[in-house]
Design an enzyme around this catalytic site. Structure first.
Site, PDB file in Angstrom:
ATOM      1  N   SER A 109     -39.636 -11.541   6.865  1.00 15.01           N
ATOM      2  CA  SER A 109     -39.755 -12.578   5.825  1.00 15.01           C
ATOM      3  C   SER A 109     -41.205 -13.014   5.756  1.00 15.01           C
ATOM      4  O   SER A 109     -41.918 -12.999   6.745  1.00 15.01           O
ATOM      5  CB  SER A 109     -38.899 -13.792   6.187  1.00 15.01           C
ATOM      6  OG  SER A 109     -39.159 -14.858   5.302  1.00 15.01           O
ATOM      7  N   TYR A 128     -36.334 -20.078  12.336  1.00 10.27           N
ATOM      8  CA  TYR A 128     -36.128 -18.879  11.510  1.00 10.27           C
ATOM      9  C   TYR A 128     -37.456 -18.137  11.333  1.00 10.27           C
ATOM     10  O   TYR A 128     -37.519 -16.905  11.508  1.00 10.27           O
ATOM     11  CB  TYR A 128     -35.568 -19.302  10.149  1.00 10.27           C
ATOM     12  CG  TYR A 128     -35.545 -18.205   9.106  1.00 10.27           C
ATOM     13  CD1 TYR A 128     -34.511 -17.276   9.060  1.00 10.27           C
ATOM     14  CD2 TYR A 128     -36.568 -18.088   8.149  1.00 10.27           C
ATOM     15  CE1 TYR A 128     -34.495 -16.273   8.100  1.00 10.27           C
ATOM     16  CE2 TYR A 128     -36.550 -17.091   7.189  1.00 10.27           C
ATOM     17  CZ  TYR A 128     -35.513 -16.181   7.170  1.00 10.27           C
ATOM     18  OH  TYR A 128     -35.500 -15.186   6.232  1.00 10.27           O
TER      19      TYR A 128
HETATM   20  P1  NAP Z   1     -27.374 -13.412   2.407  1.00  5.85           P
HETATM   21  O1  NAP Z   1     -27.080 -13.158   0.968  1.00  5.85           O
HETATM   22  O2  NAP Z   1     -26.936 -14.679   3.055  1.00  5.85           O
HETATM   23  O3  NAP Z   1     -26.842 -12.151   3.246  1.00  5.85           O
HETATM   24  C1  NAP Z   1     -26.884 -12.165   4.639  1.00  5.85           C
HETATM   25  C2  NAP Z   1     -26.072 -11.004   5.168  1.00  5.85           C
HETATM   26  O4  NAP Z   1     -26.164 -10.976   6.585  1.00  5.85           O
HETATM   27  C3  NAP Z   1     -24.598 -11.089   4.819  1.00  5.85           C
HETATM   28  O5  NAP Z   1     -24.146  -9.781   4.550  1.00  5.85           O
HETATM   29  C4  NAP Z   1     -23.970 -11.614   6.092  1.00  5.85           C
HETATM   30  O6  NAP Z   1     -22.618 -11.227   6.254  1.00  5.85           O
HETATM   31  C5  NAP Z   1     -24.844 -10.929   7.119  1.00  5.85           C
HETATM   32  N1  NAP Z   1     -24.859 -11.580   8.436  1.00  5.85           N
HETATM   33  C6  NAP Z   1     -25.202 -12.837   8.745  1.00  5.85           C
HETATM   34  N2  NAP Z   1     -25.092 -13.052  10.067  1.00  5.85           N
HETATM   35  C7  NAP Z   1     -24.664 -11.883  10.601  1.00  5.85           C
HETATM   36  C8  NAP Z   1     -24.356 -11.469  11.907  1.00  5.85           C
HETATM   37  N3  NAP Z   1     -24.459 -12.281  12.963  1.00  5.85           N
HETATM   38  N4  NAP Z   1     -23.927 -10.206  12.074  1.00  5.85           N
HETATM   39  C9  NAP Z   1     -23.808  -9.373  11.040  1.00  5.85           C
HETATM   40  N5  NAP Z   1     -24.091  -9.703   9.773  1.00  5.85           N
HETATM   41  C10 NAP Z   1     -24.509 -10.944   9.559  1.00  5.85           C
HETATM   42  O7  NAP Z   1     -28.942 -13.366   2.659  1.00  5.85           O
HETATM   43  P2  NAP Z   1     -30.135 -12.444   2.113  1.00  5.85           P
HETATM   44  O8  NAP Z   1     -31.060 -13.358   1.437  1.00  5.85           O
HETATM   45  O9  NAP Z   1     -29.660 -11.223   1.478  1.00  5.85           O
HETATM   46  O10 NAP Z   1     -30.775 -12.091   3.530  1.00  5.85           O
HETATM   47  C11 NAP Z   1     -30.912 -10.760   4.004  1.00  5.85           C
HETATM   48  C12 NAP Z   1     -32.137 -10.702   4.888  1.00  5.85           C
HETATM   49  O11 NAP Z   1     -33.279 -11.040   4.109  1.00  5.85           O
HETATM   50  C13 NAP Z   1     -32.102 -11.691   6.051  1.00  5.85           C
HETATM   51  O12 NAP Z   1     -32.592 -11.064   7.210  1.00  5.85           O
HETATM   52  C14 NAP Z   1     -33.061 -12.784   5.597  1.00  5.85           C
HETATM   53  O13 NAP Z   1     -33.661 -13.447   6.689  1.00  5.85           O
HETATM   54  C15 NAP Z   1     -34.064 -11.979   4.790  1.00  5.85           C
HETATM   55  N6  NAP Z   1     -34.866 -12.741   3.830  1.00  5.85           N
HETATM   56  C16 NAP Z   1     -34.284 -13.370   2.770  1.00  5.85           C
HETATM   57  C17 NAP Z   1     -35.085 -14.088   1.894  1.00  5.85           C
HETATM   58  C18 NAP Z   1     -34.538 -14.824   0.705  1.00  5.85           C
HETATM   59  O14 NAP Z   1     -35.253 -15.611   0.088  1.00  5.85           O
HETATM   60  N7  NAP Z   1     -33.293 -14.590   0.313  1.00  5.85           N
HETATM   61  C19 NAP Z   1     -36.460 -14.179   2.112  1.00  5.85           C
HETATM   62  C20 NAP Z   1     -37.007 -13.533   3.200  1.00  5.85           C
HETATM   63  C21 NAP Z   1     -36.202 -12.809   4.051  1.00  5.85           C
HETATM   64  P3  NAP Z   1     -21.404 -12.053   5.579  1.00  5.85           P
HETATM   65  O15 NAP Z   1     -21.516 -11.798   4.088  1.00  5.85           O
HETATM   66  O16 NAP Z   1     -20.180 -11.447   6.134  1.00  5.85           O
HETATM   67  O17 NAP Z   1     -21.600 -13.487   5.945  1.00  5.85           O
END
Ligand code: NAP
Length: 248
Positions: free
Chosen positions: A143, A157
């Site tokens: 991130s 985080y």
């Molecule tokens: P999201 O829509 O909340 O998706 C998160 C995913 O991770 C979901 O599939 C969730 O499963 C899964 N997950 C959470 N905890 C887990 C665990 N302990 N074991 C296995 N799976 C788990 O979030 P996203 O924004 O797509 O995030 C994906 C990645 O991008 C993350 O690493 C996040 O830190 C990174 N990121 C996001 C942003 C942003 O602005 N969105 C920015 C920078 C980085 P369930 O659906 O079953 O809950």
């Protein structure tokens, strides 16, 4: 031979977009979820109806036995693994360090750091040419928070993503001669459900004007960068970071 990719967190935002794009690119896709089985099965069904192959399994990436079983299920269904995308990750509620307890810190670090390392271990064991594998690629979803620090929101985080950056550099060097490339994307403000988990569903709307490009990014925009880092188009790129953050 069909390429096989494991996408952790494939039920949500960036992981789901990556799973769909990878299937379009010809990968058989194994995706994991932890709670949202229905969302995971929707991704699998979408891929199947477009003519692709996908499998979803419940696995908490912070639980070693779950991770081992997840990769075994992928082996049994699709055969040798070619790639891993570590997208599973969490934030906890916004706040200041002075209010965070140990249980929260451990939860964030376990899911984001231990989880990514355990999955990378399983992938390396399968893909390393030192161990009879055919090589492969790993993309860690870090991130931009690893650089910005997320003060007043979630320094835990941000620090977990700092650990992912250092891990990316170290593992890339460790396995470079074994046919495995390891890179990371650093998304900025991306429109997914993760912001609601921080306690502020409107976080993207509040912050988007502070992004130099004056808008949020989409999960698909991040997925396209991930697919490039998985592909042979990036064959001499390892230990690198691709910021997908609108200039943030
Ligand atoms: P999201 O829509 O909340 O998706 C998160 C995913 O991770 C979901 O599939 C969730 O499963 C899964 N997950 C959470 N905890 C887990 C665990 N302990 N074991 C296995 N799976 C788990 O979030 P996203 O924004 O797509 O995030 C994906 C990645 O991008 C993350 O690493 C996040 O830190 C990174 N990121 C996001 C942003 C942003 O602005 N969105 C920015 C920078 C980085 P369930 O659906 O079953 O809950």
């Amino acid at each position: 031979m069909t390429k096989v990719v494991m996408v952790t967190g494939g039920s949500g935002g960036i992981g789901a977009a990556t799973a769909r794009l990878a299937a379009d690119a010809g990968y058989a896709v194994c995706l994991s979820y932890v709670e949202n089985a229905a969302a995971a099965e929707r991704v699998v069904a979408d891929i199947a109806s477009a003519g692709g192959r996908a499998l979803a399994r419940r696995a908490d990436v912070g639980v070693e036995a779950d991770v081992v079983a997840l990769f075994r299920a992928c082996d049994e269904t699709f055969g040798p693994l070619s790639a891993l995308v570590n997208s599973a990750g969490i934030v906890a509620r916004q706040g200041r360090l002075e209010d965070f307890d140990a249980a929260r810190l451990e939860r964030v670090l376990r899911a984001n750091v231990v989880g990514s390392m355990l999955c990378a271990r399983e992938a390396v064991r399968r893909m390393s040419t030192r161990r009879g594998g055919a090589g492969g690629a790993i993309v860690n979803v870090s991130s931009k928070a690893s650089v910005l620090g997320s003060p007043g929101e979630f320094v835990d985080y941000a620090a977990s993503k700092g650990a992912i950056d250092t891990f990316t550099i170290g593992l890339a060097k460790e396995v470079a001669a074994d046919g495995i490339r390891v890179n990371a994307v650093r998304p900025g403000l991306i429109d997914t459900d993760i912001h609601a988990a921080s306690g502020e569903p409107g976080r993207v709307a509040r912050l988007k004007d502070s992004v130099p490009m004056r808008r949020e990014g989409s999960a698909e925009e991040v997925a396209r960068a991930i697919l490039w880092l998985l592909s042979n188009e990036s064959s001499y790129t390892t230990g690198s970071f691709l910021d997908v953050a609108g200039g943030r």
